[in-house]
Design an enzyme around this catalytic site. Structure first.
Site, PDB file in Angstrom:
ATOM      1  N   LYS A   7      65.589  14.889  42.814  1.00 56.95           N
ATOM      2  CA  LYS A   7      65.866  15.247  44.217  1.00 56.95           C
ATOM      3  C   LYS A   7      66.062  16.742  44.371  1.00 56.95           C
ATOM      4  CE  LYS A   7      68.462  10.954  44.337  1.00 56.95           C
ATOM      5  NZ  LYS A   7      69.848  10.463  44.259  1.00 56.95           N
TER       6      LYS A   7
ATOM      7  N   ARG B 120      69.665  18.602  24.750  1.00 58.69           N
ATOM      8  CA  ARG B 120      68.285  18.789  24.258  1.00 58.69           C
ATOM      9  C   ARG B 120      67.426  19.154  25.456  1.00 58.69           C
ATOM     10  NH1 ARG B 120      64.719  15.037  20.303  1.00 58.69           N
ATOM     11  NH2 ARG B 120      66.044  16.135  18.828  1.00 58.69           N
TER      12      ARG B 120
ATOM     13  N   ARG C 187      66.691   9.574  16.981  1.00 55.00           N
ATOM     14  CA  ARG C 187      67.715   9.857  15.974  1.00 55.00           C
ATOM     15  C   ARG C 187      68.885  10.679  16.520  1.00 55.00           C
ATOM     16  NH1 ARG C 187      63.126   8.854  13.373  1.00 55.00           N
ATOM     17  NH2 ARG C 187      62.334   9.732  15.275  1.00 55.00           N
TER      18      ARG C 187
HETATM   19  N1   CP Z   1      64.536  14.582  14.108  1.00 55.53           N
HETATM   20  C1   CP Z   1      64.755  14.397  15.444  1.00 55.53           C
HETATM   21  O1   CP Z   1      65.242  15.291  16.156  1.00 55.53           O
HETATM   22  O2   CP Z   1      64.406  13.153  15.878  1.00 55.53           O
HETATM   23  P1   CP Z   1      64.544  12.640  17.378  1.00 55.53           P
HETATM   24  O3   CP Z   1      63.552  13.418  18.210  1.00 55.53           O
HETATM   25  O4   CP Z   1      64.231  11.173  17.308  1.00 55.53           O
HETATM   26  O5   CP Z   1      65.950  12.918  17.835  1.00 55.53           O
END
Ligand code: CP
Length: 323
Positions: free
Chosen positions: A95, A117, A67
């Protein structure tokens, strides 16, 4: 349309979006109102509005996502930006290149905003200290997932017309949930009552200091709640067993048809996804009339368009150098 032609109704002034804990209620309102404005101007984000034309946005995902990654990419493209999708598993990290060198390398290609992320709490904050680009946290370990919190709140506001005075239950794996933390900070600032509910092993002992109530029995709080946000059991972050069996967890804390019939007749059921069908929610509820799970996904696009737009207004130009 130019960036500064879009009406921004409240305060902002942030170069990065790292969490909801440090934002004011007014700043949260600015994001939600801008997402509403973009919804009207773009038919739910399906039409392009070239506010970020000439800018480049990089998705740096060091953890899997469906998402968040897809909707940030689409949001940037709907705003007219170029996008770069980086995948850790096929990169030169293997590497020995470091996290910061990787990000600085991608930034040097002319990137203006970085979406990050990472499984380590604080990783996006580290990038914010080392990059010129604006940094958006797309989920850092168990810490925060600010755009998920915002899209959950936006979805509640769209359906119920307000946040202040509502009772929202966050049910499930609170201990490992960055979504829970972002929801808690955002909802409390906007005047909701927040109850966290789950097995004692999955609720941090000091969670009350954030201003939430704690419940161990889902059935007891069910008649009081306007919204239930069902948090996934994050098996991938758990070391050891936190409850005896999945069947027992589902029977005590899962949302099912029986519980829906005992809840308020207009109760809103949210889940950030991905959902474990049959664990935190049954298919009957996930696909039923109370569920707004797919609305959350649609609204995620608008919230991410709003966040990218606000950060773009505060960005440093490449000539200004690193922070
Ligand atoms: N809710 C959410 O962060 O989903 P994903 O891990 O698919 O990005």
């Amino acid at each position: 349309m130019q960036l500064n032609e879009l009406p921004v109704t409240g305060p902002w002034g942030e170069r990065h979006l790292l969490g909801l804990e440090t934002l004011s209620a007014e700043q949260l309102g600015t994001i939600l109102d801008l997402a509403d404005e973009l919804r009207e101007r773009t038919e739910n984000g399906t039409r392009r509005i070239e506010l970020l034309k000439g800018l480049a946005v990089a998705n740096l995902f060091f953890e899997n996502s469906t998402r968040t990654r897809t909707s940030f990419s689409l949001a940037a493209r709907r705003l007219g930006a170029d996008t770069v999708d980086f995948t850790a598993s096929s990169s030169s990290l293997s590497k020995g290149e470091t996290f910061i060198d990787t990000a600085r390398t991608i930034e040097a290609m002319g990137v203006d905003m970085v979406i990050c992320r990472h499984r380590t709490p604080g990783a996006p904050h580290l990038l914010a200290d080392h990059l010129r680009s604006g940094v958006l946290n797309a989920g850092d370990g168990t810490h925060e997932h600010p755009t998920q919190g915002l899209l959950d709140i936006f979805t509640i506001r769209r359906h119920l017309g307000r946040i202040r005075g509502l009772t929202v239950a966050l049910v499930g794996d609170i201990r490992h949930s960055r979504v829970a933390r972002s929801n808690i900070h955002g909802l409390l600032k906007l005047g909701a009552r927040v109850i966290v509910c789950g097995p004692p092993t999955l609720i941090p002992a000091d969670i009350r200091r954030l201003g939430v109530e704690v419940a161990w029995n889902f059935d007891e709080i069910l008649p009081e709640v306007d919204c239930v946000n069902l948090l996934r059991v994050q098996f991938e972050r758990q070391r050891g067993a936190f409850f005896p069996s999945i069947a027992e967890y589902a029977s005590l804390f899962g949302m099912n048809g029986d519980r829906i019939r005992r809840a308020r007749k207009d109760v809103l059921v949210l889940a950030p996804g991905p959902i474990n069908r049959g664990v935190e929610i049954t298919p009957e509820v996930a696909d039923g009339p109370h569920s707004v799970i797919l609305d959350q996904v649609t609204n995620g696009l608008l919230i991410r368009m709003a966040c990218l737009t606000l950060l773009a207004r505060e960005r440093k130009t490449p000539e200004a150098g690193a922070a």
